[in-house]
Design a protein around this motif. Structure first.
Motif, short mmCIF file in Angstrom:
data_model
loop_
_atom_site.label_atom_id
_atom_site.label_comp_id
_atom_site.label_asym_id
_atom_site.label_seq_id
_atom_site.Cartn_x
_atom_site.Cartn_y
_atom_site.Cartn_z
N GLN A 38 0.62 -1.08 0.20
CA GLN A 38 0.20 -0.08 0.20
C GLN A 38 0.60 1.06 0.07
OE1 GLN A 38 -2.97 0.06 3.14
NE2 GLN A 38 -4.25 1.51 2.11
N LYS A 42 -3.19 5.16 -1.76
CA LYS A 42 -3.53 4.15 -2.56
C LYS A 42 -4.22 3.03 -1.90
CE LYS A 42 -0.48 5.33 -6.45
NZ LYS A 42 0.26 4.69 -7.51
N GLU A 43 -5.04 2.29 -2.55
CA GLU A 43 -5.57 0.99 -2.05
C GLU A 43 -4.39 0.03 -1.87
OE1 GLU A 43 -9.16 2.39 -1.83
OE2 GLU A 43 -8.70 0.15 -1.45
N GLU A 45 -2.92 -3.24 -2.62
CA GLU A 45 -2.47 -4.07 -3.80
C GLU A 45 -1.77 -5.28 -3.67
OE1 GLU A 45 -1.03 -1.92 -7.17
OE2 GLU A 45 0.96 -2.07 -6.17
#
Length: 123
Positions: A38, A42-43, A45
């Protein structure tokens, strides 16, 4: 209860390598394990995952050919070898465990997470 502890993060120059480790408690040899990351804003991932036996692995396209996941069921540990690191690899890396035993790519399959370890690759 599953307890996960990551280690091995740090600052490395572009093109360099790092090896992350995740030590797990519980019935480790039955868990599917994954690494996610991460970046700020941002998410979380998917990076890579491995099934209970180590016989099945998946990688995100962005890391294929550069990262390698492995596990040692005798030592309750999963590793992430990261080579040819790029600035875009900068993130907090999390180790996750799923009770499915499979190598899956969705974070929602993972019910247990470590605290994360920071990897920084300056541009």
């Amino acid at each position: 209860q599953v307890h996960l502890v990551e280690s091995g993060g740090g600052l490395v120059q572009a093109g360099g390598s790092l090896r992350l480790s995740c030590a797990a408690s519980g019935r480790f040899s039955t868990y599917g394990m994954g690494w996610f990351r991460q970046a700020p804003g941002k998410e979380r991932e998917f990076v890579t995952s491995i099934n209970w036996s180590g016989g099945s692995t998946y990688y995100a396209d962005s890391v294929k050919g550069r990262f390698t996941i492995s596990r040692d069921n005798a030592k309750n540990t999963v590793h992430l070898q990261m080579n040819s690191l790029k600035p875009e690899d900068t993130a907090v890396y999390y180790c996750g465990a799923n009770l499915l035993g499979r190598a899956t790519m969705t974070k929602y399959d993972y019910g247990y997470w470590g605290q994360g370890t920071q990897v920084t690759v300056p541009s």
